[in-house]
Design a protein around this motif. Sequence first.
Motif, short mmCIF file in Angstrom:
data_model
loop_
_atom_site.label_atom_id
_atom_site.label_comp_id
_atom_site.label_asym_id
_atom_site.label_seq_id
_atom_site.Cartn_x
_atom_site.Cartn_y
_atom_site.Cartn_z
N GLY A 1 -6.49 -1.27 -6.08
CA GLY A 1 -7.33 -1.44 -7.26
C GLY A 1 -7.10 -2.75 -7.98
O GLY A 1 -7.96 -3.20 -8.74
N ARG A 2 -5.96 -3.39 -7.76
CA ARG A 2 -5.70 -4.68 -8.38
C ARG A 2 -6.62 -5.77 -7.84
O ARG A 2 -6.92 -6.73 -8.53
N TYR A 3 -7.04 -5.62 -6.58
CA TYR A 3 -7.87 -6.68 -6.01
C TYR A 3 -9.17 -6.20 -5.36
O TYR A 3 -9.99 -7.02 -4.94
N MET B 1 0.83 -1.20 0.00
CA MET B 1 0.00 0.00 0.00
C MET B 1 0.87 1.26 0.00
O MET B 1 0.59 2.22 -0.72
N LYS B 2 1.93 1.25 0.80
CA LYS B 2 2.83 2.41 0.86
C LYS B 2 3.58 2.59 -0.45
O LYS B 2 3.78 3.71 -0.91
N LYS B 3 3.98 1.50 -1.05
CA LYS B 3 4.78 1.57 -2.28
C LYS B 3 3.94 1.93 -3.50
O LYS B 3 4.36 2.73 -4.33
N TYR B 4 2.74 1.34 -3.62
CA TYR B 4 1.94 1.51 -4.83
C TYR B 4 0.63 2.26 -4.62
O TYR B 4 -0.08 2.54 -5.59
N GLY B 5 0.27 2.54 -3.38
CA GLY B 5 -0.93 3.32 -3.09
C GLY B 5 -2.21 2.66 -3.55
O GLY B 5 -2.35 1.43 -3.53
N GLU B 6 -3.12 3.50 -4.02
CA GLU B 6 -4.44 3.00 -4.42
C GLU B 6 -4.36 2.10 -5.65
O GLU B 6 -5.24 1.28 -5.88
N VAL C 1 -11.66 0.70 3.20
CA VAL C 1 -10.33 0.48 3.75
C VAL C 1 -9.80 1.78 4.37
O VAL C 1 -9.49 2.73 3.67
N LYS C 2 -9.73 1.79 5.70
CA LYS C 2 -9.20 2.94 6.43
C LYS C 2 -7.81 2.66 6.98
O LYS C 2 -7.09 3.57 7.36
N LYS C 3 -7.44 1.37 7.05
CA LYS C 3 -6.13 0.99 7.57
C LYS C 3 -5.68 -0.32 6.92
O LYS C 3 -6.48 -1.05 6.33
N SER C 4 -4.40 -0.60 7.05
CA SER C 4 -3.83 -1.76 6.38
C SER C 4 -4.42 -3.08 6.88
O SER C 4 -4.50 -4.05 6.12
#
Length: 123
Positions: free
Chosen positions: A25-27, A16-21, A36-39
């Motif tokens: 969006g991939r899954y 999430m940090k590396k690729y963001g939304e 989704v508010k947190k990991s």
Amino acid sequence: MIGVDIVVVERIETSMKKYGEKFLGRYLHPEEIELVKKSETAAGFWAAKEAIAKALGTGIGAHLAFHDIRISKDAKGAPSFTLSPRIARRHSILSTSLSIAHDGGFAIAVAAIERSTPSDEMQ
């Protein structure tokens, strides 16, 4: 049929940090991303989709995509899921149930799917 999956939350958090939304969006569908508010939630959704795929006996791949599964929450926050019409028809789905939990750096999901049997379809 029952499927179970467990995910290390840090693995999802790193993506999430590396690729963001774009990663989400991939899954996930846009409506799922809004939840989704947190990991931990994102990891729980990942585990849920994998558990659902296992319950169907297909895994994620050629016969079932992440986007064929849509997770939602009711007013009390209890998760549930729906399948794309194509997948629901293919697997003769009668009912579904989903549980997601996260603790100690892990997210786990259990999915139960009731399918009609050939004798049920004849009645």
